[in-house]
Write a protein that holds these residues in place. Structure first.
Motif, PDB file in Angstrom:
ATOM      1  N   TYR A 236      74.215  65.722  74.431  1.00  0.00           N
ATOM      2  CA  TYR A 236      73.420  65.099  73.628  1.00  0.00           C
ATOM      3  C   TYR A 236      72.921  65.774  73.242  1.00  0.00           C
ATOM      4  CZ  TYR A 236      68.492  63.900  71.734  1.00  0.00           C
ATOM      5  OH  TYR A 236      67.498  63.584  71.079  1.00  0.00           O
ATOM      6  N   SER A 249      73.226  59.725  69.833  1.00  0.00           N
ATOM      7  CA  SER A 249      71.853  60.066  70.032  1.00  0.00           C
ATOM      8  C   SER A 249      71.563  58.866  71.416  1.00  0.00           C
ATOM      9  CB  SER A 249      70.431  60.256  69.014  1.00  0.00           C
ATOM     10  OG  SER A 249      70.652  58.712  68.242  1.00  0.00           O
ATOM     11  N   THR A 250      70.238  58.890  71.552  1.00  0.00           N
ATOM     12  CA  THR A 250      70.370  57.962  72.920  1.00  0.00           C
ATOM     13  C   THR A 250      69.818  56.388  72.932  1.00  0.00           C
ATOM     14  OG1 THR A 250      67.634  57.967  73.059  1.00  0.00           O
ATOM     15  CG2 THR A 250      69.578  59.534  74.567  1.00  0.00           C
ATOM     16  N   ARG A 251      69.796  56.628  71.585  1.00  0.00           N
ATOM     17  CA  ARG A 251      69.442  54.675  70.615  1.00  0.00           C
ATOM     18  C   ARG A 251      68.428  54.141  72.271  1.00  0.00           C
ATOM     19  NH1 ARG A 251      71.985  53.006  66.002  1.00  0.00           N
ATOM     20  NH2 ARG A 251      74.382  54.141  65.984  1.00  0.00           N
ATOM     21  N   SER A 253      64.966  53.633  71.076  1.00  0.00           N
ATOM     22  CA  SER A 253      63.951  54.066  70.194  1.00  0.00           C
ATOM     23  C   SER A 253      63.658  52.847  70.314  1.00  0.00           C
ATOM     24  CB  SER A 253      63.560  54.754  68.864  1.00  0.00           C
ATOM     25  OG  SER A 253      64.843  54.428  68.371  1.00  0.00           O
ATOM     26  N   ASN A 355      68.554  60.014  63.328  1.00  0.00           N
ATOM     27  CA  ASN A 355      66.991  61.353  62.709  1.00  0.00           C
ATOM     28  C   ASN A 355      67.552  62.471  61.370  1.00  0.00           C
ATOM     29  OD1 ASN A 355      64.132  62.276  63.529  1.00  0.00           O
ATOM     30  ND2 ASN A 355      65.587  64.377  64.230  1.00  0.00           N
ATOM     31  N   ASP A 386      63.577  50.675  65.225  1.00  0.00           N
ATOM     32  CA  ASP A 386      61.871  50.979  66.216  1.00  0.00           C
ATOM     33  C   ASP A 386      60.313  52.039  65.615  1.00  0.00           C
ATOM     34  OD1 ASP A 386      62.556  53.793  64.512  1.00  0.00           O
ATOM     35  OD2 ASP A 386      64.955  54.059  65.864  1.00  0.00           O
ATOM     36  N   ASN A 395      55.653  61.632  61.234  1.00  0.00           N
ATOM     37  CA  ASN A 395      57.177  62.070  60.894  1.00  0.00           C
ATOM     38  C   ASN A 395      57.567  62.425  59.019  1.00  0.00           C
ATOM     39  OD1 ASN A 395      59.544  62.586  62.557  1.00  0.00           O
ATOM     40  ND2 ASN A 395      58.538  61.053  63.899  1.00  0.00           N
TER      41      ASN A 395
HETATM   42  C1  LIG Z   1      60.603  60.289  58.056  1.00  0.00           C
HETATM   43  C2  LIG Z   1      60.843  59.764  60.070  1.00  0.00           C
HETATM   44  C3  LIG Z   1      60.610  58.882  60.564  1.00  0.00           C
HETATM   45  C4  LIG Z   1      60.293  58.429  61.484  1.00  0.00           C
HETATM   46  N1  LIG Z   1      60.111  57.023  62.134  1.00  0.00           N
HETATM   47  C5  LIG Z   1      60.022  56.964  62.952  1.00  0.00           C
HETATM   48  C6  LIG Z   1      59.709  55.651  63.893  1.00  0.00           C
HETATM   49  O1  LIG Z   1      58.937  54.316  62.805  1.00  0.00           O
HETATM   50  N2  LIG Z   1      60.341  55.143  65.571  1.00  0.00           N
HETATM   51  C7  LIG Z   1      60.506  56.197  66.032  1.00  0.00           C
HETATM   52  O2  LIG Z   1      60.785  55.669  67.439  1.00  0.00           O
HETATM   53  N3  LIG Z   1      61.257  57.204  65.968  1.00  0.00           N
HETATM   54  C8  LIG Z   1      60.752  57.638  63.587  1.00  0.00           C
HETATM   55  N4  LIG Z   1      61.559  58.997  63.614  1.00  0.00           N
HETATM   56  C9  LIG Z   1      61.485  59.082  64.812  1.00  0.00           C
HETATM   57  C10 LIG Z   1      63.404  59.754  64.849  1.00  0.00           C
HETATM   58  O3  LIG Z   1      64.497  60.356  64.431  1.00  0.00           O
HETATM   59  C11 LIG Z   1      63.810  58.529  65.779  1.00  0.00           C
HETATM   60  O4  LIG Z   1      63.551  58.224  67.046  1.00  0.00           O
HETATM   61  C12 LIG Z   1      65.605  58.459  66.537  1.00  0.00           C
HETATM   62  O5  LIG Z   1      66.560  58.346  65.662  1.00  0.00           O
HETATM   63  C13 LIG Z   1      65.948  57.791  66.683  1.00  0.00           C
HETATM   64  O6  LIG Z   1      67.241  57.430  67.760  1.00  0.00           O
HETATM   65  P1  LIG Z   1      67.261  58.050  69.472  1.00  0.00           P
HETATM   66  O7  LIG Z   1      66.561  57.123  70.072  1.00  0.00           O
HETATM   67  O8  LIG Z   1      69.056  57.502  69.277  1.00  0.00           O
HETATM   68  O9  LIG Z   1      66.906  59.578  69.427  1.00  0.00           O
HETATM   69  P2  LIG Z   1      66.890  60.325  70.576  1.00  0.00           P
HETATM   70  O10 LIG Z   1      67.790  62.117  69.653  1.00  0.00           O
HETATM   71  O11 LIG Z   1      67.991  59.660  71.053  1.00  0.00           O
HETATM   72  O12 LIG Z   1      65.812  60.938  70.460  1.00  0.00           O
HETATM   73  C14 LIG Z   1      65.353  60.119  72.018  1.00  0.00           C
HETATM   74  C15 LIG Z   1      64.381  59.825  72.355  1.00  0.00           C
HETATM   75  O13 LIG Z   1      62.868  60.801  71.186  1.00  0.00           O
HETATM   76  C16 LIG Z   1      62.313  60.172  70.347  1.00  0.00           C
HETATM   77  N5  LIG Z   1      62.512  61.319  69.097  1.00  0.00           N
HETATM   78  C17 LIG Z   1      63.347  61.511  68.831  1.00  0.00           C
HETATM   79  N6  LIG Z   1      63.459  62.188  67.763  1.00  0.00           N
HETATM   80  C18 LIG Z   1      61.625  62.204  67.704  1.00  0.00           C
HETATM   81  C19 LIG Z   1      60.849  62.306  66.437  1.00  0.00           C
HETATM   82  N7  LIG Z   1      61.383  63.389  65.306  1.00  0.00           N
HETATM   83  N8  LIG Z   1      59.830  62.065  66.885  1.00  0.00           N
HETATM   84  C20 LIG Z   1      59.260  60.858  67.544  1.00  0.00           C
HETATM   85  N9  LIG Z   1      60.315  60.726  68.580  1.00  0.00           N
HETATM   86  C21 LIG Z   1      60.998  61.428  68.637  1.00  0.00           C
HETATM   87  C22 LIG Z   1      62.999  59.115  71.160  1.00  0.00           C
HETATM   88  O14 LIG Z   1      61.577  57.941  71.528  1.00  0.00           O
HETATM   89  C23 LIG Z   1      63.792  58.622  70.720  1.00  0.00           C
HETATM   90  O15 LIG Z   1      64.007  57.315  71.005  1.00  0.00           O
HETATM   91  C24 LIG Z   1      61.326  59.636  62.490  1.00  0.00           C
HETATM   92  C25 LIG Z   1      61.622  61.058  62.413  1.00  0.00           C
HETATM   93  C26 LIG Z   1      61.789  60.563  60.961  1.00  0.00           C
HETATM   94  C27 LIG Z   1      62.292  61.941  60.590  1.00  0.00           C
END
Ligand SMILES: Cc1cc2nc3c(=O)[nH]c(=O)nc-3n(C[C@H](O)[C@H](O)[C@H](O)COP(=O)(O)OP(=O)(O)OC[C@H]3O[C@@H](n4cnc5c(N)ncnc54)[C@H](O)[C@@H]3O)c2cc1C
Length: 433
Positions: A236, A249-251, A253, A355, A386, A395
């Motif tokens: 990861y 990534s994990t997806r 969110s 992200n 999400d 963020n």
């Molecule tokens: C400008 C901006 C806006 C964002 N808005 C949101 C939003 O509305 N909702 C949201 O869930 N995430 C948001 N994120 C955070 C992040 O981009 C997403 O959680 C992530 O891309 C979701 O994909 P994933 O589940 O595969 O993440 P992974 O990379 O697999 O991460 C695992 C989990 O960790 C948490 N996570 C990871 N990165 C962040 C982060 N930077 N901040 C908070 N939690 C995080 C999420 O719950 C995610 O599902 C935002 C980031 C930015 C830069």
């Protein structure tokens, strides 16, 4: 008090697994009225004229509600779905049904909090209310400091909670629930998509890299599928900055945001995975990212409205203008900057962006186009499947330099970022061709 009739107001906790109220329902409860309120204000416009909820999240919400109703029925209960503001609907139902207790999950963002306050004001004198915390990985009561002492830098928070906070195990889903009062509260059809959202769901099949579908069943299937391919969690940290593909990534969110999936359930699976396959930097990093999620939740709780204001918690904002033309080009992926445009088109057409993409387009809007960061946050709020107020505004404020970033003047060089993360330009070709 031995409650006999209980009302459970579902919010962003649309699941049965790791649901504290359902797991701990007193045996004395012989009738349980489960209610979800579709609040029309969630589809109203906010500055600069953008609906708060767009088509992707509307669809995901409806799928989640259908699944929840199905799962409640399988356990002898049901789900009443009502249109209207919860602070009016729940008291109105209580007035007519007279429950002994009302349960709901506490939210941490100010708008959602205000709804709770008004609801409590409207019912307090007559019905007993019990709230619970189910959104964060670390239970707020287990934080090793008072919320007003939350460090303003993530690393300090992480060090403190890693040393001192314990993680609670998830609750199992109930096998059976008390019956639903059908005679008094007949359930109606869940509204159709068109009744809520004016914009049609874009046709995304051709280019989307991952198909999201709302509801706890899909969430748990995805969770199990993710950990059943060891290479995903084991790599990861190396893959998480990817742009193209369904599994970099994990997806998790979208399901986390809607409450289809509990962070404690993810953590339990992660621990089991580590016990079987071994822990490494990557498996730790999944926990690390979930801590970021918690951190923004607690930071919003600490600072309330300040997080959503132009100057944020720093009381200083970069030079920003209400430049609608530039904003529209950014929003629709027409800025002429190929990496930014590719990311923005992915968001426009699928409701998701990586992200890495989110950080770049946010920085570009604020620091290159000098547009108000809250417009960008409003567009993400509309578009992201999400979307979550704490993660989104936390963020955005961070990237805009008005939030929890300890580094002043952080700026993403989007050309350089594109060279590093999309060296073959395959992501850009995918979305721009
Ligand atoms: C400008 C901006 C806006 C964002 N808005 C949101 C939003 O509305 N909702 C949201 O869930 N995430 C948001 N994120 C955070 C992040 O981009 C997403 O959680 C992530 O891309 C979701 O994909 P994933 O589940 O595969 O993440 P992974 O990379 O697999 O991460 C695992 C989990 O960790 C948490 N996570 C990871 N990165 C962040 C982060 N930077 N901040 C908070 N939690 C995080 C999420 O719950 C995610 O599902 C935002 C980031 C930015 C830069």
């Amino acid at each position: 008090m031995t409650p006999k009739k209980a009302l459970l107001w579902f919010r962003n906790d649309l699941r049965l697994d790791d649901h504290e109220v359902l797991a701990q329902l007193p045996e004395s409860v012989y009738q349980l009225l489960c209610v979800f309120c579709i609040d029309p204000r969630d589809w109203e416009s906010q500055d600069p004229g953008i609906s708060r909820t767009g088509p992707f999240r509307t669809q995901f919400l409806l799928e989640s509600l259908h699944q929840l109703r199905h799962d409640l029925r399988a356990r002898g209960n049901d789900l009443l779905v009502r249109m209207g503001p919860p602070e009016l609907v729940i008291p109105e139902i209580s007035q007519a049904w007279d429950p002994d207790i009302i349960y709901f999950e506490k939210e941490m963002a100010p708008y959602e909090n205000q709804v709770e306050v008004e609801l409590i004001n409207n019912v307090r004198s007559r019905w007993f209310i019990k709230t619970y915390y189910g959104k964060s990985l670390i239970h707020p009561l287990d934080l090793p400091f008072d919320i007003d002492q939350l460090p303003d830098v993530f690393t300090k928070f992480r060090n403190l909670v890693e040393k001192k906070a314990s993680l609670r195990p998830p609750y199992p889903a109930p096998e059976k629930l008390p019956p639903y009062p059908h005679e008094e509260w007949p359930v109606h059809d869940i509204p159709e998509f068109e009744e809520l959202c004016k914009e049609a769901l874009p046709n995304q099949e051709a280019k989307a890299q991952f198909q999201y579908s709302g509801g706890e069943k899909k969430a748990l299937e995805h969770l199990n599928a993710y950990f059943s391919v060891p290479e995903k969690a084991q790599n990861y940290k190396e893959t998480r900055n990817g742009l193209l593909g369904g599994h970099f990534s994990t997806r998790f969110s979208a399901w986390l945001s809607m409450g289809n999936l509990s962070p404690r359930r993810i953590m339990q699976q992660l621990k089991e995975f580590e016990a079987e396959h071994g822990a490494n930097d990557s498996t730790y990093w999944i926990f690390f990212e979930l801590l970021w999620r918690d951190y923004f939740r607690f930071a919003v709780w600490k600072y309330e409205e300040k997080f959503f204001q132009k100057n944020g918690i720093k009381n200083q904002a970069p030079a920003m203008q209400a430049h609608l033309g530039r904003f529209e080009q950014w929003r629709t992926g027409q800025t002429g900057q190929p990496f930014v445009d590719a990311c923005m088109r992915e968001l426009l057409h699928t409701g998701f962006m990586s992200n890495r993409g989110r950080q770049n387009v946010a920085s570009y809007l604020v620091k290159d186009l000098n547009v108000d960061w809250r417009w960008g946050a409003a567009w993400f709020e509309n578009r992201l499947i999400d979307y979550d107020p704490c993660s989104n505004y936390g963020n955005w404020a961070y990237v805009a330099g008005v939030g929890n970033d300890p580094r002043p003047n952080r700026w993403f060089n989007v050309e350089r970022q594109a060279e590093m993360y999309d060296p073959e330009q395959s992501f850009q070709h995918h979305w721009l061709s």
